[in-house]
Design a protein around this motif. Structure first.
Motif, PDB file in Angstrom:
ATOM      1  N   THR A   3       0.797  -1.232   0.000  1.00  0.00           N
ATOM      2  CA  THR A   3       0.000   0.000   0.000  1.00  0.00           C
ATOM      3  C   THR A   3       0.830   1.283   0.000  1.00  0.00           C
ATOM      4  O   THR A   3       0.335   2.327  -0.412  1.00  0.00           O
ATOM      5  CB  THR A   3      -0.942   0.033   1.221  1.00  0.00           C
ATOM      6  N   ASN A   4       2.075   1.219   0.476  1.00  0.00           N
ATOM      7  CA  ASN A   4       2.928   2.404   0.465  1.00  0.00           C
ATOM      8  C   ASN A   4       4.331   2.045   0.925  1.00  0.00           C
ATOM      9  O   ASN A   4       4.574   0.944   1.395  1.00  0.00           O
ATOM     10  CB  ASN A   4       2.344   3.519   1.338  1.00  0.00           C
ATOM     11  N   VAL A   5       5.222   3.007   0.815  1.00  0.00           N
ATOM     12  CA  VAL A   5       6.562   2.873   1.379  1.00  0.00           C
ATOM     13  C   VAL A   5       6.521   3.537   2.748  1.00  0.00           C
ATOM     14  O   VAL A   5       6.057   4.669   2.889  1.00  0.00           O
ATOM     15  CB  VAL A   5       7.616   3.563   0.476  1.00  0.00           C
ATOM     16  N   HIS A  47       9.454  13.453   8.543  1.00  0.00           N
ATOM     17  CA  HIS A  47       9.104  14.850   8.335  1.00  0.00           C
ATOM     18  C   HIS A  47       7.694  15.064   8.872  1.00  0.00           C
ATOM     19  O   HIS A  47       6.806  14.239   8.636  1.00  0.00           O
ATOM     20  CB  HIS A  47       9.179  15.238   6.856  1.00  0.00           C
ATOM     21  N   PRO A  48       7.439  16.169   9.580  1.00  0.00           N
ATOM     22  CA  PRO A  48       6.114  16.395  10.155  1.00  0.00           C
ATOM     23  C   PRO A  48       4.978  16.377   9.126  1.00  0.00           C
ATOM     24  O   PRO A  48       3.857  16.019   9.473  1.00  0.00           O
ATOM     25  CB  PRO A  48       6.229  17.777  10.803  1.00  0.00           C
ATOM     26  N   ASN A  49       5.267  16.718   7.872  1.00  0.00           N
ATOM     27  CA  ASN A  49       4.233  16.690   6.829  1.00  0.00           C
ATOM     28  C   ASN A  49       4.049  15.318   6.216  1.00  0.00           C
ATOM     29  O   ASN A  49       3.148  15.138   5.387  1.00  0.00           O
ATOM     30  CB  ASN A  49       4.563  17.689   5.710  1.00  0.00           C
ATOM     31  N   GLN A  50       4.879  14.351   6.584  1.00  0.00           N
ATOM     32  CA  GLN A  50       4.797  13.006   6.007  1.00  0.00           C
ATOM     33  C   GLN A  50       5.119  11.964   7.089  1.00  0.00           C
ATOM     34  O   GLN A  50       6.088  11.227   6.990  1.00  0.00           O
ATOM     35  CB  GLN A  50       5.768  12.897   4.822  1.00  0.00           C
ATOM     36  N   PRO A  51       4.292  11.871   8.119  1.00  0.00           N
ATOM     37  CA  PRO A  51       4.604  10.991   9.239  1.00  0.00           C
ATOM     38  C   PRO A  51       4.549   9.503   8.904  1.00  0.00           C
ATOM     39  O   PRO A  51       5.047   8.688   9.685  1.00  0.00           O
ATOM     40  CB  PRO A  51       3.538  11.361  10.279  1.00  0.00           C
ATOM     41  N   GLU A  52       3.996   9.163   7.766  1.00  0.00           N
ATOM     42  CA  GLU A  52       3.919   7.746   7.397  1.00  0.00           C
ATOM     43  C   GLU A  52       5.222   7.208   6.815  1.00  0.00           C
ATOM     44  O   GLU A  52       5.393   6.006   6.664  1.00  0.00           O
ATOM     45  CB  GLU A  52       2.764   7.508   6.407  1.00  0.00           C
ATOM     46  N   LEU A  53       6.188   8.090   6.488  1.00  0.00           N
ATOM     47  CA  LEU A  53       7.472   7.656   5.934  1.00  0.00           C
ATOM     48  C   LEU A  53       8.590   7.986   6.911  1.00  0.00           C
ATOM     49  O   LEU A  53       8.880   9.155   7.175  1.00  0.00           O
ATOM     50  CB  LEU A  53       7.745   8.330   4.583  1.00  0.00           C
TER      51      LEU A  53
END
Length: 150
Positions: A3-5, A47-53
């Motif tokens: 579903t994602n990296v 990164h705070p704008n991309q917490p899933e990575l």
């Protein structure tokens, strides 16, 4: 189904120094900081704008072979390890901000067909590219090799 990296490893020389660089200089947030064994620390930032990575800040160590560890350490010392690409909203302003904080740049911001790009190193010698993207048509880029970007 994938579903994602969610995790990318970044090889660093010193986890504490790299943690300070990624959080204090680049503005990342600490994810996990867990001592799993006496000689193994699981350390991530995001990164705070991309917490899933998460970026896994790790040192070349076992279970890698001694030869591979030595090769990676040589590449780090030479500043030749690959790193990550970072989107920025204003490449020239980000360049000035990071340069003022002591970040080493290999390339000043330059116009490219896909946006404005600058090339820097983290404090472990990993190459990092800053890109202020813009819309472009890949067909407009002539396949002329690296010299088209010189």
């Amino acid at each position: 189904m994938i579903t994602n990296v969610s995790l990318v490893s970044v090889w660093v020389r010193d986890q504490d120094e790299s943690l300070a660089f990624y959080t204090d200089v680049l503005g990342f947030t600490v994810g996990d900081d867990i001592r799993l064994a006496a000689d193994f620390r699981w350390l991530t930032v995001f990164h705070p704008n991309q917490p899933e990575l998460h970026l896994h800040l790790t040192t070349p160590s076992k279970p890698l072979s001694d030869d591979l560890i030595a090769a990676m350490q040589r590449a780090q010392a030479e500043g030749g390890m690959p790193g990550v690409g970072l989107h920025v909203d204003d490449c020239r302003a980000t360049y000035e901000d990071l340069k003022a904080k002591g970040v080493e740049f290999l390339q000043e911001p330059s116009d490219r067909p896909y946006g404005v790009e600058a090339l820097m190193r983290d404090n472990s010698g990993n190459w990092m590219v800053l890109v202020e993207p813009r819309s472009f048509d890949p067909a407009d880029i002539v396949a002329g090799g690296p010299e088209q970007f010189a």
